[in-house]
Design an enzyme around this catalytic site. Structure first.
Site, PDB file in Angstrom:
ATOM      1  N   ARG A   1     -83.159  71.422  25.284  1.00  0.00           N
ATOM      2  CA  ARG A   1     -82.735  70.930  23.858  1.00  0.00           C
ATOM      3  C   ARG A   1     -82.076  69.726  24.052  1.00  0.00           C
ATOM      4  O   ARG A   1     -80.873  69.725  24.512  1.00  0.00           O
ATOM      5  CB  ARG A   1     -82.088  72.219  23.411  1.00  0.00           C
ATOM      6  CG  ARG A   1     -81.019  71.962  22.094  1.00  0.00           C
ATOM      7  CD  ARG A   1     -80.308  73.224  21.161  1.00  0.00           C
ATOM      8  NE  ARG A   1     -81.774  73.864  20.608  1.00  0.00           N
ATOM      9  CZ  ARG A   1     -81.390  74.647  19.666  1.00  0.00           C
ATOM     10  NH1 ARG A   1     -80.314  74.747  19.172  1.00  0.00           N
ATOM     11  NH2 ARG A   1     -82.446  75.412  19.157  1.00  0.00           N
TER      12      ARG A   1
ATOM     13  N   HIS B   1     -89.301  70.886  16.495  1.00  0.00           N
ATOM     14  CA  HIS B   1     -88.737  72.323  17.059  1.00  0.00           C
ATOM     15  C   HIS B   1     -89.929  73.306  17.246  1.00  0.00           C
ATOM     16  O   HIS B   1     -90.089  74.208  16.291  1.00  0.00           O
ATOM     17  CB  HIS B   1     -87.671  72.881  16.108  1.00  0.00           C
ATOM     18  CG  HIS B   1     -86.794  74.003  16.627  1.00  0.00           C
ATOM     19  ND1 HIS B   1     -86.940  74.385  17.910  1.00  0.00           N
ATOM     20  CD2 HIS B   1     -85.876  74.691  16.056  1.00  0.00           C
ATOM     21  CE1 HIS B   1     -85.923  75.441  18.085  1.00  0.00           C
ATOM     22  NE2 HIS B   1     -85.464  75.490  17.080  1.00  0.00           N
TER      23      HIS B   1
ATOM     24  N   GLN C   1     -89.562  77.105  17.296  1.00  0.00           N
ATOM     25  CA  GLN C   1     -89.224  77.646  15.998  1.00  0.00           C
ATOM     26  C   GLN C   1     -90.582  77.915  15.192  1.00  0.00           C
ATOM     27  O   GLN C   1     -90.870  79.183  14.491  1.00  0.00           O
ATOM     28  CB  GLN C   1     -88.275  76.817  15.411  1.00  0.00           C
ATOM     29  CG  GLN C   1     -87.903  77.448  14.049  1.00  0.00           C
ATOM     30  CD  GLN C   1     -87.111  78.806  14.177  1.00  0.00           C
ATOM     31  OE1 GLN C   1     -85.977  78.838  14.849  1.00  0.00           O
ATOM     32  NE2 GLN C   1     -87.575  79.870  13.557  1.00  0.00           N
TER      33      GLN C   1
ATOM     34  N   ASP D   1     -83.891  74.696   5.628  1.00  0.00           N
ATOM     35  CA  ASP D   1     -82.849  74.579   6.804  1.00  0.00           C
ATOM     36  C   ASP D   1     -81.870  73.613   6.081  1.00  0.00           C
ATOM     37  O   ASP D   1     -81.696  73.183   5.123  1.00  0.00           O
ATOM     38  CB  ASP D   1     -83.888  73.718   7.691  1.00  0.00           C
ATOM     39  CG  ASP D   1     -83.291  73.363   9.068  1.00  0.00           C
ATOM     40  OD1 ASP D   1     -82.161  73.997   9.603  1.00  0.00           O
ATOM     41  OD2 ASP D   1     -83.336  72.365   9.984  1.00  0.00           O
TER      42      ASP D   1
ATOM     43  N   CYS E   1     -84.672  79.138   9.690  1.00  0.00           N
ATOM     44  CA  CYS E   1     -84.619  79.342  11.002  1.00  0.00           C
ATOM     45  C   CYS E   1     -83.097  79.462  11.551  1.00  0.00           C
ATOM     46  O   CYS E   1     -83.022  79.815  12.675  1.00  0.00           O
ATOM     47  CB  CYS E   1     -84.913  77.599  11.565  1.00  0.00           C
ATOM     48  SG  CYS E   1     -83.984  76.242  10.802  1.00  0.00           S
TER      49      CYS E   1
ATOM     50  N   ARG F   1     -88.435  84.673  17.835  1.00  0.00           N
ATOM     51  CA  ARG F   1     -88.352  83.706  18.855  1.00  0.00           C
ATOM     52  C   ARG F   1     -88.544  84.189  20.213  1.00  0.00           C
ATOM     53  O   ARG F   1     -89.116  83.467  21.043  1.00  0.00           O
ATOM     54  CB  ARG F   1     -86.891  83.201  18.576  1.00  0.00           C
ATOM     55  CG  ARG F   1     -86.569  82.266  17.332  1.00  0.00           C
ATOM     56  CD  ARG F   1     -87.245  81.153  17.192  1.00  0.00           C
ATOM     57  NE  ARG F   1     -87.067  80.166  18.400  1.00  0.00           N
ATOM     58  CZ  ARG F   1     -86.112  79.498  18.472  1.00  0.00           C
ATOM     59  NH1 ARG F   1     -85.109  79.267  17.414  1.00  0.00           N
ATOM     60  NH2 ARG F   1     -85.972  78.553  19.444  1.00  0.00           N
TER      61      ARG F   1
HETATM   62  N1  NVA Z   1     -82.705  71.162  11.793  1.00  0.00           N
HETATM   63  C1  NVA Z   1     -81.449  71.949  12.416  1.00  0.00           C
HETATM   64  C2  NVA Z   1     -82.281  72.893  13.034  1.00  0.00           C
HETATM   65  C3  NVA Z   1     -81.578  74.114  13.804  1.00  0.00           C
HETATM   66  C4  NVA Z   1     -82.190  74.986  14.511  1.00  0.00           C
HETATM   67  C5  NVA Z   1     -80.773  71.152  13.602  1.00  0.00           C
HETATM   68  O1  NVA Z   1     -81.429  70.284  14.303  1.00  0.00           O
HETATM   69  O2  NVA Z   1     -79.571  71.060  13.793  1.00  0.00           O
HETATM   70  N1   CP Z   2     -83.215  78.203  14.967  1.00  0.00           N
HETATM   71  C1   CP Z   2     -82.496  77.933  16.176  1.00  0.00           C
HETATM   72  O1   CP Z   2     -83.038  77.145  16.994  1.00  0.00           O
HETATM   73  O2   CP Z   2     -81.401  78.493  16.361  1.00  0.00           O
HETATM   74  P1   CP Z   2     -80.274  78.251  17.480  1.00  0.00           P
HETATM   75  O3   CP Z   2     -79.677  76.683  17.142  1.00  0.00           O
HETATM   76  O4   CP Z   2     -79.253  79.024  17.465  1.00  0.00           O
HETATM   77  O5   CP Z   2     -80.957  78.297  18.944  1.00  0.00           O
END
Ligand code: NVA
Ligand code: CP
Length: 300
Positions: free
Chosen positions: A102, A129, A132, A219, A259, A287
């Site tokens: 990540r 993502h 997800q 989101d 998400c 997930r």
């Molecule tokens: N768009 C959000 C998704 C989190 C799962 C982010 O990148 O923070």
């Molecule tokens: N939706 C998601 O990826 O959650 P986290 O940021 O908690 O991993």
């Protein structure tokens, strides 16, 4: 399937293979049937951003598959002190059997795969993502029976989630409408891809965009890494909220997905979130199953 870097790399058939494997693994877990398909294997999990779901579901999933996971915060490994991705890739390839990462730049994920010799799974970048959206498709299929002839409406920022949702929807033949303010559009190439398919519509009006939607998705307005823009974004996204008016426009039996993490009173009202908590937390649970399927299909 060698890696999961972005959904563009998968065929429709591969997506269904993941969803079917995920359903099977979920069934086995619920019925106490052991499935040690990755016995003795190790997954390295590199995190340059926070996570609750991704970390816990990958780590637990790996354990359930008979393997183990290593949590590597980029702050603690040499990557965070400037060791190049190409060296990190070659070193980890000598120790472990797969890498989940990540991070910010999509190119870092692609480089890990290029320089390493083991499967790489994208656990979120600024660009996309994919894990997800695989869980999202699994959840939609569970609730609606099929993915065909559905319409999804995404309300909010044209971010990593919007990008992956467009690609995922197009791959399985689902209509998708993205409702976002001017200047906050999804990635231009992905918009082009969506438009070419005839399945994507973009509008700046969430109520008309949600008309007859089977699935309403939202989101956060400010993603990880955009903390400094939070105030400007609060202004820009005013009205881009999944509220009663949006839900009135959607189909009566429309599902709501998020998400998570959610910001009640910003992209979604507390009432809508609680009314659809069953779907949203099924989505979070999935997930685990979807990622176990991805790990089995790439690492077994
Ligand atoms: N768009 C959000 C998704 C989190 C799962 C982010 O990148 O923070
Ligand atoms: N939706 C998601 O990826 O959650 P986290 O940021 O908690 O991993």
């Amino acid at each position: 399937m060698k890696h999961l870097l972005k959904l563009q790399d998968l065929s429709e058939q591969e997506i269904y293979q993941i969803l079917n494997t995920a359903d099977q693994l979920k069934y086995e877990l619920k019925h106490g049937i052991a499935h040690p398909k990755l016995k003795g294997k190790t997954l390295a999990m590199i995190f340059s951003k926070s996570s609750t779901r991704t970390r816990v579901s990958f780590e637990t999933g790996m354990f359930q598959l008979g393997g183990q996971a290593l949590f590597l915060s980029s702050r603690d490994i040499q990557l965070g002190r400037g060791e190049p991705i190409e060296d990190t890739a070659r070193v980890l390839s000598r120790y472990v059997d797969g890498i989940m990462i990540r991070t910010f730049r999509q190119s870092d994920v692609e480089d890990l795969a290029r320089y390493g010799t083991i499967p790489v799974i994208n656990g979120l970048t600024d660009y996309c993502h994919p894990c997800q959206v695989l869980a999202d498709l699994m959840t939609i299929r569970e609730h609606k029976g099929s993915l065909k002839n559905l319409k999804m409406t995404f309300v909010g920022d044209g971010n990593n989630m919007a990008n992956s949702l467009i690609v995922g929807a197009v791959k399985v033949g689902m209509k998708i409408t993205v409702c976002c303010p001017e200047g906050y559009y999804p990635d231009a190439q992905i918009v082009e891809y969506g438009k070419q398919s005839g399945l994507l519509e973009i509008t700046s009006d969430p109520v008309s965009g949600a008309k007859d939607a089977d699935v309403v998705y939202t989101d956060v307005w400010a993603s990880m890494g955009q903390e400094e823009e939070a105030e400007i974004r609060k202004q820009a996204f005013k009205g881009f909220c999944v509220d009663d008016a949006v839900m009135q426009a959607a189909k009566k039996d429309a599902m709501v997905l998020h998400c998570l993490p959610a910001h009640r009173g910003e992209e979604i009202t507390a009432d809508v979130l609680e009314a659809h908590a069953q779907e949203i937390f099924d989505q979070a649970e999935n997930r685990l199953h979807a990622q176990k399927a991805v790990m089995v299909l790439t690492m077994a």
